[in-house]
Scaffold this motif. Structure first.
Motif, PDB file in Angstrom:
ATOM      1  N   UNK A 108       1.087  10.100  29.449  1.00  0.00           N
ATOM      2  CA  UNK A 108       0.203   9.725  28.353  1.00  0.00           C
ATOM      3  C   UNK A 108       0.644  10.398  27.047  1.00  0.00           C
ATOM      4  N   UNK A 109       0.946  11.680  27.107  1.00  0.00           N
ATOM      5  CA  UNK A 109       1.395  12.399  25.911  1.00  0.00           C
ATOM      6  C   UNK A 109       2.743  11.881  25.412  1.00  0.00           C
ATOM      7  N   UNK A 110       3.647  11.567  26.323  1.00  0.00           N
ATOM      8  CA  UNK A 110       4.951  11.024  25.929  1.00  0.00           C
ATOM      9  C   UNK A 110       4.779   9.658  25.251  1.00  0.00           C
ATOM     10  N   UNK A 111       3.898   8.821  25.777  1.00  0.00           N
ATOM     11  CA  UNK A 111       3.636   7.520  25.159  1.00  0.00           C
ATOM     12  C   UNK A 111       3.028   7.663  23.782  1.00  0.00           C
ATOM     13  N   UNK A 112       2.070   8.581  23.630  1.00  0.00           N
ATOM     14  CA  UNK A 112       1.447   8.812  22.329  1.00  0.00           C
ATOM     15  C   UNK A 112       2.479   9.337  21.328  1.00  0.00           C
ATOM     16  N   UNK A 113       3.351  10.234  21.772  1.00  0.00           N
ATOM     17  CA  UNK A 113       4.391  10.774  20.890  1.00  0.00           C
ATOM     18  C   UNK A 113       5.363   9.671  20.469  1.00  0.00           C
ATOM     19  N   UNK A 114       5.731   8.787  21.389  1.00  0.00           N
ATOM     20  CA  UNK A 114       6.644   7.683  21.058  1.00  0.00           C
ATOM     21  C   UNK A 114       6.010   6.748  20.041  1.00  0.00           C
ATOM     22  N   UNK A 115       4.739   6.430  20.214  1.00  0.00           N
ATOM     23  CA  UNK A 115       4.039   5.560  19.256  1.00  0.00           C
ATOM     24  C   UNK A 115       3.959   6.240  17.893  1.00  0.00           C
ATOM     25  N   UNK A 116       3.636   7.520  17.866  1.00  0.00           N
ATOM     26  CA  UNK A 116       3.523   8.263  16.614  1.00  0.00           C
ATOM     27  C   UNK A 116       4.871   8.294  15.885  1.00  0.00           C
ATOM     28  N   UNK A 117       5.952   8.562  16.636  1.00  0.00           N
ATOM     29  CA  UNK A 117       7.283   8.621  16.026  1.00  0.00           C
ATOM     30  C   UNK A 117       7.696   7.252  15.501  1.00  0.00           C
ATOM     31  N   UNK A 118       7.407   6.191  16.232  1.00  0.00           N
ATOM     32  CA  UNK A 118       7.752   4.843  15.778  1.00  0.00           C
ATOM     33  C   UNK A 118       6.976   4.484  14.523  1.00  0.00           C
ATOM     34  N   UNK A 119       5.703   4.857  14.462  1.00  0.00           N
ATOM     35  CA  UNK A 119       4.888   4.577  13.276  1.00  0.00           C
ATOM     36  C   UNK A 119       5.422   5.343  12.063  1.00  0.00           C
TER      37      UNK A 119
END
Length: 154
Positions: A108-119
């Motif tokens: 979950x944290x890795x997915x949130x970090x990936x979304x944040x970095x992409x944004x």
């Protein structure tokens, strides 16, 4: 309603009538235990739901141990001692299983970090001002027959 009737057989337990105990209280205890034990063949099913022959053997073993007078905890411990943590659908929290318990949170944290970095990356690309063409790029465009494409200043 029709869908429920069609899907109902898929939720049937794999326990055969020959396995069931005559005493309803013992049978209820056996079912409670077998729903907590993982099928070692299917891996994502309890032995109560599995049709695998090993699951059937484990269901029979659980019922035999209950008939011998073992408590529910003793039966679980007996099976756990023979097959290890993997046989438990809810393994105990201990250092050896910490990664197993933490994996959903890590994902979950890795997915949130990936979304944040992409944004952030997308925002920086959108916010970057357009650069003016160099003289060399303008000359190249003229040789290709394209007029100057420099953006108007805003």
């Amino acid at each position: 309603m029709f869908i429920a009737l069609v899907l109902f057989p898929l939720t049937a337990h794999a326990v055969t009538p020959g396995e069931r105990l005559a005493d309803p209280a013992l049978e209820a205890r056996a079912r409670a235990i077998t729903t907590e034990l993982r099928c070692l063949v299917c891996q994502n099913q309890s032995i109560d739901d599995s049709d695998a022959s090993l699951a059937k053997d484990l269901r029979v073993l659980v019922r035999e141990k209950l008939k011998e007078g073992m408590s529910d905890a003793q039966v679980r411990e007996y099976i756990h001692a023979r097959y290890g943590d993997f046989v438990l659908l809810r393994p105990p929290v201990k250092p050896e299983t910490a990664l197993l318990w933490a994996a959903p949170l890590i994902a979950l944290l890795a997915g949130a970090a990936a979304i944040w970095m992409a944004a952030r990356r997308r925002a920086s690309i959108v916010a970057a001002p357009a650069k003016a063409l160099s003289e060399e790029e303008r000359a190249r465009l003229k040789t290709l027959g394209v007029s100057d494409l420099e953006r108007p200043k805003s």
